[in-house]
Write a protein that holds these residues in place. Structure first.
Motif, mmCIF file in Angstrom:
data_model
loop_
_atom_site.group_PDB
_atom_site.id
_atom_site.type_symbol
_atom_site.label_atom_id
_atom_site.label_comp_id
_atom_site.label_asym_id
_atom_site.label_seq_id
_atom_site.Cartn_x
_atom_site.Cartn_y
_atom_site.Cartn_z
ATOM 1 N N LEU A 56 0.757 -1.223 -0.128
ATOM 2 C CA LEU A 56 -0.186 0.147 0.010
ATOM 3 C C LEU A 56 0.764 1.165 0.035
ATOM 4 O O LEU A 56 1.744 1.461 0.709
ATOM 5 C CB LEU A 56 -0.894 0.053 1.327
ATOM 6 C CG LEU A 56 -1.844 1.168 1.515
ATOM 7 C CD1 LEU A 56 -2.993 1.118 0.345
ATOM 8 C CD2 LEU A 56 -2.467 1.003 2.705
ATOM 9 N N GLY A 57 0.827 2.175 -0.865
ATOM 10 C CA GLY A 57 1.452 3.542 -1.065
ATOM 11 C C GLY A 57 1.865 3.655 -2.372
ATOM 12 O O GLY A 57 1.081 3.368 -3.273
ATOM 13 N N ARG A 58 2.921 4.225 -2.529
ATOM 14 C CA ARG A 58 3.551 4.537 -4.056
ATOM 15 C C ARG A 58 4.320 3.352 -4.487
ATOM 16 O O ARG A 58 5.402 2.947 -3.729
ATOM 17 C CB ARG A 58 4.366 5.808 -4.180
ATOM 18 C CG ARG A 58 4.848 5.998 -5.595
ATOM 19 C CD ARG A 58 5.382 7.444 -5.466
ATOM 20 N NE ARG A 58 4.282 8.423 -5.841
ATOM 21 C CZ ARG A 58 4.551 9.709 -5.879
ATOM 22 N NH1 ARG A 58 5.941 10.138 -5.798
ATOM 23 N NH2 ARG A 58 3.458 10.469 -5.602
ATOM 24 N N ILE A 59 3.960 2.575 -5.448
ATOM 25 C CA ILE A 59 4.641 1.388 -5.965
ATOM 26 C C ILE A 59 4.976 1.301 -7.254
ATOM 27 O O ILE A 59 4.432 1.850 -7.935
ATOM 28 C CB ILE A 59 3.579 0.193 -5.601
ATOM 29 C CG1 ILE A 59 2.813 0.098 -4.460
ATOM 30 C CG2 ILE A 59 4.088 -1.199 -6.118
ATOM 31 C CD1 ILE A 59 1.367 -0.157 -4.177
ATOM 32 N N LYS A 60 6.250 0.744 -7.455
ATOM 33 C CA LYS A 60 6.695 0.643 -8.684
ATOM 34 C C LYS A 60 5.950 0.035 -9.893
ATOM 35 O O LYS A 60 5.308 -1.089 -9.086
ATOM 36 C CB LYS A 60 8.150 0.046 -8.818
ATOM 37 C CG LYS A 60 9.257 0.996 -8.137
ATOM 38 C CD LYS A 60 9.594 2.217 -8.563
ATOM 39 C CE LYS A 60 10.390 2.205 -9.808
ATOM 40 N NZ LYS A 60 10.746 3.743 -10.187
ATOM 41 N N ASN A 61 5.639 0.359 -10.962
ATOM 42 C CA ASN A 61 4.812 -0.364 -11.723
ATOM 43 C C ASN A 61 5.248 -1.667 -12.431
ATOM 44 O O ASN A 61 6.661 -1.404 -13.061
ATOM 45 C CB ASN A 61 4.367 0.938 -13.029
ATOM 46 C CG ASN A 61 3.320 1.578 -12.712
ATOM 47 O OD1 ASN A 61 2.979 1.591 -11.500
ATOM 48 N ND2 ASN A 61 3.560 2.760 -13.329
ATOM 49 N N PRO A 62 4.706 -2.735 -12.089
ATOM 50 C CA PRO A 62 5.506 -3.882 -12.640
ATOM 51 C C PRO A 62 5.235 -4.065 -14.058
ATOM 52 O O PRO A 62 4.071 -4.717 -14.752
ATOM 53 C CB PRO A 62 4.905 -5.159 -11.864
ATOM 54 C CG PRO A 62 3.499 -4.478 -11.455
ATOM 55 C CD PRO A 62 3.655 -2.732 -11.569
ATOM 56 N N ALA A 64 5.138 5.391 -16.734
ATOM 57 C CA ALA A 64 5.493 3.987 -16.598
ATOM 58 C C ALA A 64 5.999 4.031 -15.005
ATOM 59 O O ALA A 64 6.040 2.831 -14.652
ATOM 60 C CB ALA A 64 6.548 3.914 -17.416
ATOM 61 N N LEU A 65 6.620 4.941 -14.270
ATOM 62 C CA LEU A 65 7.548 5.023 -13.116
ATOM 63 C C LEU A 65 6.810 4.156 -12.177
ATOM 64 O O LEU A 65 6.998 3.080 -11.570
ATOM 65 C CB LEU A 65 7.745 6.001 -12.605
ATOM 66 C CG LEU A 65 9.065 6.989 -13.227
ATOM 67 C CD1 LEU A 65 9.209 8.150 -12.734
ATOM 68 C CD2 LEU A 65 10.158 6.008 -13.347
ATOM 69 N N VAL A 81 -3.678 -1.761 -8.507
ATOM 70 C CA VAL A 81 -4.827 -0.559 -8.734
ATOM 71 C C VAL A 81 -4.429 0.627 -8.351
ATOM 72 O O VAL A 81 -4.192 0.792 -7.001
ATOM 73 C CB VAL A 81 -6.158 -1.217 -8.157
ATOM 74 C CG1 VAL A 81 -7.285 -0.131 -8.398
ATOM 75 C CG2 VAL A 81 -6.310 -2.598 -8.452
ATOM 76 N N GLY A 82 -4.504 1.684 -9.120
ATOM 77 C CA GLY A 82 -4.012 2.901 -8.480
ATOM 78 C C GLY A 82 -3.851 4.051 -9.624
ATOM 79 O O GLY A 82 -4.551 3.884 -10.498
ATOM 80 N N PHE A 83 -3.244 4.948 -9.299
ATOM 81 C CA PHE A 83 -3.164 6.202 -10.134
ATOM 82 C C PHE A 83 -1.711 6.567 -10.548
ATOM 83 O O PHE A 83 -0.899 6.887 -9.849
ATOM 84 C CB PHE A 83 -3.689 7.411 -9.261
ATOM 85 C CG PHE A 83 -5.180 7.146 -8.983
ATOM 86 C CD1 PHE A 83 -6.134 7.619 -9.847
ATOM 87 C CD2 PHE A 83 -5.361 6.854 -7.403
ATOM 88 C CE1 PHE A 83 -7.462 7.436 -9.162
ATOM 89 C CE2 PHE A 83 -6.639 6.706 -7.166
ATOM 90 C CZ PHE A 83 -7.504 6.987 -7.632
ATOM 91 N N PRO A 84 -1.422 6.152 -11.827
ATOM 92 C CA PRO A 84 0.175 6.533 -12.539
ATOM 93 C C PRO A 84 0.070 8.201 -12.543
ATOM 94 O O PRO A 84 -0.840 8.743 -12.432
ATOM 95 C CB PRO A 84 -0.023 5.731 -13.596
ATOM 96 C CG PRO A 84 -1.221 5.240 -13.730
ATOM 97 C CD PRO A 84 -2.072 5.603 -12.834
#
Lengths: 147, 405
Positions: free
Chosen positions: B127-133, B165-166, B190-193
């Protein structure tokens, strides 16, 4: 200035090549996979061992945190352990750790500088796992049979 | 960036930060503190400095004259108070031409909770800011040590729309299954890039930059990787559905939507001395009511094939052929030219690259590489504002020094 830097770097790169074949032979000594005496297990599968040294398995079945100890990437015992026991090349392990460490999804193992330091850590750090040369058996560590 | 999206993003970040504080408070209360807890605190970082020289066109700064305008600095910390719980955070500063100005940003910052963890299975949430796989390299794309080359294959890992992409602010589910025949890694996020930056805007809106703004909507990113022989064979498929809302500048005008859906297939084979890597991507973008574009469905195509050989343990060479088509139905850019009058070569790029990596020590590395490129498909418009001044055929030479700990 820029040209000078470029030329310098090219020279540096060219200078590596002569060192090409000066590599250490891998040791013929066999290795034991060892854990802290409180780690109750006697056997471990190669796949679980890979998950542990790949830094993907974080705890022992009883819930104790796993502490992974390794020697430097180019240490002959580390190379032998990776290739002959894990069946993974040291640079593959390093890349897997880097992917975890720099994406925040895992941590790197603890690096020790000598076999003696490895022995001391395995004896004293609860949950520790590592490897030691089997010619010097040690009753203060738990030797795991790899299956 | 619109207020709504900023709120959503801030919300996730605040949750993460609050959890961190609550947790730190708890462990500092005497009964929870046990010796050796901070043994699990790890700090790592990296610093890279590049040099780029191009024969024509600008890449990462005024590269025709040689540019040192390429720098990556990162610092991260992770803390594992319990084997099932990890806190991770990384700050990143990146300078690369007009697109990235070296500003420090939060690259990732999340809580990782492992629900199931045993020899054969791991399941957890972040949960939080996660690198996009995405693909094989996106998760650690700014760490030179983890890349196969100074510049990642640009057909798939665009540096010009990199922020998109980050990482994303949201929640992710992950699971790992291990057995003797191989390991399976799955991630769903699931989130907001991040779509707020100028480069992303330019990439999606092109000529009609002033017509409106973009804001992120709930998006999905997922990856499945199968690994055999401890990474000897790695096969992956990853995809995303990135939803973006277009908010027109003119008041009382209906808003539009952009849906960007990349799909990437990855394969890698590693043996002791050499490795072969290939990835193939289809990038679909659907536009609806975006300024003058009422409806548009565009699919780009990218792939690369890369072989590397380790001459000795610390010296590795590689060759790569990397291809990008902006529109898979218009490889040569003829239809694009007929419609817009802009140069055809902005619609493709074919890049032959050769390079060397030298690991001087475990923590110090240098690299050189040379690119021969036909096409300008992945050149950044911010560095090359006039598309009539850019040249179709160009060469690029790059050097990089990197340190990590």
């Amino acid at each position: 200035m820029k040209t000078a830097i470029i030329v310098l770097i090219l020279i540096l790169h060219a200078a590596v090549v002569p060192g090409v074949y000066a590599q250490d032979k891998s040791p013929l000594d066999t290795l034991d996979v060892v854990a802290h005496p409180e780690v109750r297990q006697q056997n471990i599968s190669r796949n679980v061992l890979r998950a542990i040294f790949g830094m993907r398995l974080r705890k022992w079945p009883d819930g104790m945190p796993i502490k992974v100890f390794v020697l430097r990437d180019d240490a002959p015992f580390h190379v032998a352990f990776s290739k002959e026991i894990l069946h993974v090349f040291p640079h593959q392990l390093r890349r897997a750790w880097d992917r975890l460490v720099y994406s925040g999804t895992g941590q790197s193992p603890f690096e020790v500088t000598s076999v003696e330091e490895m022995r001391e850590k395995i004896r004293n750090v609860p949950g520790a796992i590592g490897y030691l040369p089997s010619i010097k058996r040690d009753k203060h560590v738990n030797i795991l049979q790899v299956r | 960036m619109s207020i709504f999206c900023k709120c959503a993003k801030d919300f996730y970040l605040k949750i993460t930060v609050s959890f961190c504080f609550i947790f730190l408070f708890q462990i500092s209360s005497a009964h929870a503190l046990r010796p050796g807890l901070f043994d699990t605190l790890q700090i790592h970082g990296f610093a890279s400095q590049g040099f780029i020289q191009t024969s024509e066109n600008f890449f990462f700064g005024k590269s025709e004259d040689g540019s040192f305008d390429f720098r990556e600095l990162g610092l991260n910390a992770s803390f594992r108070p319990d084997p099932d719980l990890q806190f991770s955070v990384q700050a990143l500063s990146r300078r690369s031409g007009e697109g990235s100005d070296g500003e420090v940003r939060l690259d990732y910052g999340f809580i990782d909770y492992n629900v199931i963890s045993n020899g054969s299975t791991s399941v957890g949430f972040r949960l939080g800011r996660i690198k996009n796989p995405l693909g094989l390299y996106n998760d650690t794309r700014d760490v030179a040590f983890t890349r196969p080359s100074i510049l990642l294959p640009q057909s798939i890992y665009f540096d010009r729309t990199r922020n998109l992409a980050l990482s994303s602010d949201g929640i992710s589910y992950y699971s790992e299954h291990r057995n003797d025949s191989g390991n399976l890694f799955y991630q769903l996020e699931v989130g907001f890039p991040d779509v707020g930056d100028e480069e992303t805007k330019l990439a999606f809106l092109r000529g009609q930059l002033k017509s409106g703004s973009l804001k992120e909507k709930t998006s999905y990113i997922s990856r499945l990787i199968f690994e055999r022989g401890g990474g000897r064979i790695r096969l992956g498929v990853s995809g995303a559905i990135v939803n973006i809302q277009f908010q027109p500048t003119v008041p009382n005008t209906a808003s539009g939507t952009i849906r960007f859906s990349p799909l990437i297939f990855s394969a890698q084979y590693n043996v002791e001395r050499w490795s072969i890597t290939s990835e193939y991507a289809l990038r679909n973008t659907k536009f609806k009511n975006v300024g003058v574009i009422k409806s548009l469905n565009l699919t780009g195509e990218s792939y690369y094939l890369q072989g590397s050989y380790r001459v000795i343990d610390n010296l590795e060479g590689f060759v790569r052929y990397d291809v990008l088509f902006q529109d898979r139905d218009d490889h040569g850019g003829d239809a694009f030219f007929a419609a817009t009058g802009s140069p055809k070569h902005t619609q493709f790029a074919k890049d032959w690259t050769v390079g060397l990596r030298w690991d001087m020590t475990d923590s110090l590395m240098s690299r050189i590489e040379y690119h021969n490129i036909d096409g300008t498909g992945w050149l950044a418009p911010l560095d090359n504002p006039d598309s009539f001044k850019i040249k179709r055929r160009w060469d690029m030479f790059a050097l990089l020094f990197s340190y990590r700990f």
